[in-house]
Write an enzyme that holds these catalytic residues in place. Structure first.
Site, PDB file in Angstrom:
ATOM      1  N   HIS A 350       8.247 -43.734   6.290  1.00  0.00           N
ATOM      2  CA  HIS A 350       7.438 -42.803   5.296  1.00  0.00           C
ATOM      3  C   HIS A 350       7.371 -43.286   4.103  1.00  0.00           C
ATOM      4  CE1 HIS A 350       8.265 -39.428   8.091  1.00  0.00           C
ATOM      5  NE2 HIS A 350       9.361 -40.089   8.502  1.00  0.00           N
ATOM      6  N   LYS A 537       3.431 -30.332  -5.330  1.00  0.00           N
ATOM      7  CA  LYS A 537       4.063 -31.484  -4.585  1.00  0.00           C
ATOM      8  C   LYS A 537       5.298 -31.944  -5.608  1.00  0.00           C
ATOM      9  CE  LYS A 537       0.256 -33.631  -4.479  1.00  0.00           C
ATOM     10  NZ  LYS A 537       0.269 -34.043  -2.973  1.00  0.00           N
ATOM     11  N   ARG A 538       6.228 -32.643  -4.959  1.00  0.00           N
ATOM     12  CA  ARG A 538       7.098 -33.260  -5.876  1.00  0.00           C
ATOM     13  C   ARG A 538       6.373 -34.096  -7.158  1.00  0.00           C
ATOM     14  NH1 ARG A 538      12.693 -33.227  -4.621  1.00  0.00           N
ATOM     15  NH2 ARG A 538      13.030 -34.880  -6.352  1.00  0.00           N
ATOM     16  N   LYS A 543       1.772 -39.806  -7.698  1.00  0.00           N
ATOM     17  CA  LYS A 543       0.908 -38.397  -7.320  1.00  0.00           C
ATOM     18  C   LYS A 543       0.292 -38.019  -8.486  1.00  0.00           C
ATOM     19  CE  LYS A 543       4.749 -36.739  -4.251  1.00  0.00           C
ATOM     20  NZ  LYS A 543       4.414 -36.875  -2.971  1.00  0.00           N
ATOM     21  N   THR A 644       1.296 -34.008   3.397  1.00  0.00           N
ATOM     22  CA  THR A 644       1.278 -33.036   4.406  1.00  0.00           C
ATOM     23  C   THR A 644       0.752 -31.600   3.700  1.00  0.00           C
ATOM     24  OG1 THR A 644       3.800 -32.624   4.220  1.00  0.00           O
ATOM     25  CG2 THR A 644       2.819 -33.608   6.197  1.00  0.00           C
TER      26      THR A 644
END
Ligand code: NBG
Length: 799
Positions: A350, A537-538, A543, A644
């Site tokens: 992952h 998201k985290r 990111k 996701t």
């Protein structure tokens, strides 16, 4: 009242009495929630028991999903939907003067995961049940899950997640099952074989949570293991007055499953974490063997009866543990044990991020699991022999591929161990799987190309569309029927409706209603008619929430100068930062600073808002996805394995602004380039920019808006005058910028202009939104699970 409603009402009152010893006059909301949940759970029991029986009787190959995390979300609403009981419950509650929405909202979700990885496991459990695949998910029953996030003065504050405090009605403790798990000690090599003598043992006890398939009777379950002391109480110590020592062992043992490590995509080098990992896979494997024997199987059939999937490397100790059980406990020789192991395990990777690839120091593994380390060494010895035979003299290659890392202190490389023992290894999006083969596991892919494959992630449309977005669900149902919930490709039938003006109006009305609901939830913090632009998201530098924030500052400055061409926009941010990740916490603080500055500026506040929604979890996510119109998927290309959330936004009608990273690539392919806002460097370009010696200062010199935004941060505008607060963040951006935020800024800002222009054209925007949903059927986790079942597990549906 219809029959079902009456029966449910009766069941609820009965549960209130028999389970909670209450009568309606004194029952609290929690009592009502619990009583209703018990009544609903009862209705799952038949299917559940039948499914368990069929696994035992038919001796079919069962999927054993091993994951250290599951983020299953709240259960009541999901189970009501699956059982088709929602209307009946509404009817039942109405007469009792109870609010359906209140009871649904009351449920506290089990936060037994950090982010995407744990939620993926939950989506996959849902899909396996729905596709009638026999499966058991094994994991850990953390007493405290992922922390709850509070915001104080713009800072993240972590609160302990006491999710079990008011009772969790969805689990069943199994008193008849317990396994012993050892730690430490030494091994004895005798003529009869090898024996591990641990110096400490704990008991593993399972708690099961039913996972009901949608539109089928199958109900699989999650089996979460909890640690108990082998000896609860030391009576001798108590009798000599050493009260603390009397319970010392108990406390130590039970600490094992106390808390989830709150890291996301980074390795936690903690002994307790290694103990957790070993504890749950040992319980899981002992339990699988027990059940297999109960069903009349023999140990030699293990690989025929089980397909074990490793969700990342966290459960990799299952490999030496299975070898140990097969050899030391069941008496098999190495060759047969290894053949079985290799036919049983498959591994999903992952992440490619080096800091997230798990390695464990040899001394720690030796101290905790001496027998397992012997087995790992022997696997390695045989493996390197094989590699050496194929590439004679290539010492470098041997060093690169070894299961034992020699950089600095020696470590066990868990990804190598998982790869060597698995019949299939997959990444979670096409790009990620390719990069996995080309970089992190390159030597292995060269050696065994046939073992490497891709399974692009998916999400369950039951929870993330049908349950989270009932308005959209009803509109889609009315247009194309309800079949899409189990067969998401049917959404294609919506394509032709994209050109139907009346349908577009209804589509927009759904979105507006969802935005209005979200605004109300956050205290009417924004005008629902504005473009809702969301990044949830985290919080992580890769990111690039800070890319989004820099842009927000630029938009604000344009408004102040009176030159904005942007549409009215609400930027919604949500996400947790790992407690020890200072820069991520600074990003949260900065988001609040910017949000406040904009909200208090009369020149800007009517056209721009930045709202941080605290405590992003499954529950809040279900409120945000349906409301979003623009989905921010702006990670540095090559860094996000899949994502996701990107799929959940798309399936709820948001258009994506994104880089060619993770599954964004495939989202764009599916929905069409015209309906996706692409920007930024590609993964290859990122690598070559870095190789060429990337200089962020050059980017600053090139873009005045960007330089201005950085200056405002530096000047304390978002930190109440404090010029030092954000210095670490700014310095890192300007001097190193490892995630190429500045390099991508200009392209991002320009693409946001295109977004604004597109949003002005309501007809085209709505058309694109419909087409995004119509073409996103590929991202159902049912499709992912079908691929796992066919390509990797070789299991089929058995209704
Ligand atoms: C995460 C990736 C995401 C991916 C999920 C599920 C880890 C180690 N990895 O991109 O960062 O969507 O896994 O596959 O948490």
């Amino acid at each position: 009242m219809v029959d079902d409603a009456r029966a449910l009402q009766q069941a609820l009152l009965e549960k209130l009495f028999t389970e909670l010893a209450k009568f309606p006059g004194v029952a609290t909301k929690n009592d009502h929630y619990l009583a209703l949940s018990y009544a609903v759970r009862d209705r799952l029991l038949h299917r559940w028991v039948e499914s368990a029986r069929s696994i035992l009787e038919h001796k079919q190959r069962t999927v054993i999903y091993l994951s250290a995390e599951y983020l299953i979300g709240p259960q009541l609403g999901q189970n009501l939907m699956t059982l088709g009981l929602e209307d009946a419950v509404r009817g039942a509650l109405k007469e009792l003067k109870l609010s359906f929405e209140d009871l649904i909202e009351h449920e506290e979700e089990p936060g037994l995961g950090n982010g995407g990885l744990g939620r993926l496991a939950a989506c996959y459990m849902d899909s396996m049940a729905t596709l009638d695949i026999a499966a058991v998910g094994h994991g850990l029953r953390y007493e405290f899950g992922i922390f709850d996030q509070d915001i104080r003065e713009g800072w993240q504050v972590e609160r302990t997640d006491r999710w079990l405090r008011y009772g969790f009605p969805w689990e069943v403790r199994r008193y008849d099952v317990e396994h012993t798990v050892g730690f430490g000690g030494y091994t004895e090599h005798t003529a009869e074989g090898i024996r591990w003598v641990p110096d400490r043992v704990v008991k593993g006890v399972p708690f099961d949570i039913p996972i009901a398939g949608y539109g089928t009777q199958r109900t699989n379950f999650l089996r979460l293991w909890s640690a108990f002391a082998a000896e609860e109480f030391d009576l001798d110590a108590f009798q000599v007055g050493e009260y603390w020592r009397a319970v010392d062992g108990k406390i130590r043992s039970e600490n094992l499953t106390k808390v989830l490590y709150p890291n996301d995509a980074s390795a936690a080098g903690k002994q307790l974490r290694l103990e957790q990992q070993y504890f749950f896979v040992s319980c899981a494997l002992q339990d699988c063997i027990r059940l297999m024997m109960m069903a009349g199987g023999t140990i030699h059939q293990l690989a025929d009866l089980m397909a074990i999937q490793l969700n990342d490397t966290h459960p990799t100790l299952g490999i030496p543990e299975l070898m140990r059980l097969l050899m030391d406990v069941h008496g098999l020789g190495w060759d047969e044990a290894w053949a079985i192991t290799r036919r049983t395990f498959a591994y999903t990777n992952h992440t490619l991020m080096p800091e997230a690839l798990e390695t464990w120091p040899l001394p720690l593994v030796r101290k905790l699991l001496p027998r397992h380390l012997e087995i790992i060494f022997e696997i390695n010895r045989r493996f390197l022999e094989e590699v050496g035979a194929k590439y004679p003299g290539d010492v470098d290659r041997l060093r690169r591929m070894s299961l034992i890392g020699e950089e600095g202190d020696k470590t066990v490389r868990m990804a190598h161990l998982a790869t060597v023992a698995s019949h299939h290894i997959n990444g979670v999006a096409a790009l990620h799987s390719r990069l996995l083969r080309e970089t992190v596991l390159r030597d292995f892919a060269e050696l065994w190309p046939e073992r490497f494959t891709n399974v692009t992630n998916g999400v369950t449309p039951r929870r993330f569309v049908a349950l989270a977005n009932p308005r959209l669900r009803d509109l889609i149902d009315s247009a194309i029927g309800h079949g899409w919930v189990r067969d998401l490709e049917q959404l294609r039938k919506l394509e032709k409706l994209a050109d139907d003006a009346a349908f577009r109006d209804k589509w927009r009305a759904v979105k507006l209603a969802n935005k209005t609901a979200l605004s109300a939830f956050v205290g009417n913090a924004f005008d629902p008619s504005a473009l809702l632009d969301a990044q949830c998201k985290r919080i992580h530098e890769y990111k690039r929430q800070h890319l989004n924030l820099l842009h927000a500052i630029v938009l604000w400055q344009r408004l102040r100068r009176g030159e904005s061409t942007d549409v009215p926009r609400t930027i919604v941010l949500a996400g947790k930062a790992a407690p020890g990740y200072h820069k991520a916490k600074l990003i949260i603080r900065l988001a609040h600073g910017i949000g406040e500055a904009i909200a208090s500026d009369p020149k800007a506040r009517d056209r721009l808002r930045l709202v941080f929604v605290p405590d992003f979890n499954v529950k809040t996510a279900q409120r945000i996805y349906p409301a979003a119109e623009l989905s921010e998927q702006i990670s540095t290309a090559g860094m996000e394995a899949s994502g996701t959330g990107n799929m959940k936004f798309t399936l709820n009608g948001a258009l994506t602004i994104g880089t060619l990273d993770g599954a964004n690539v495939e989202i764009r392919e599916q929905v069409g380039a015209d309906h996706f806002f692409l920007f930024g460097l590609t993964a290859e370009e990122v690598m070559s920019r870095k190789r060429a010696g990337y200089d962020p200062r050059a980017e600053l010199a090139r873009d005045g808006d960007l330089a201005g935004a950085i200056e405002l941060i530096r000047g304390g505008v978002f930190s109440r005058g404090d010029r030092d607060l954000f210095a670490p963040l700014v310095r890192d951006l300007v001097e190193h910028d490892p995630f190429l935020v500045l390099a991508d800024f200009h392209a991002y800002a320009e693409t946001q202009r295109r977004v604004a222009a597109a949003y002005h054209d309501t007809t085209q925007w709505t058309r694109s939104s419909i087409l995004n949903v119509a073409r996103a059927g590929f991202f159902s986790s049912d499709r992912s699970i079908r691929e796992y079942a066919e390509k990797i597990w070789h299991v089929s549906s058995t209704p």
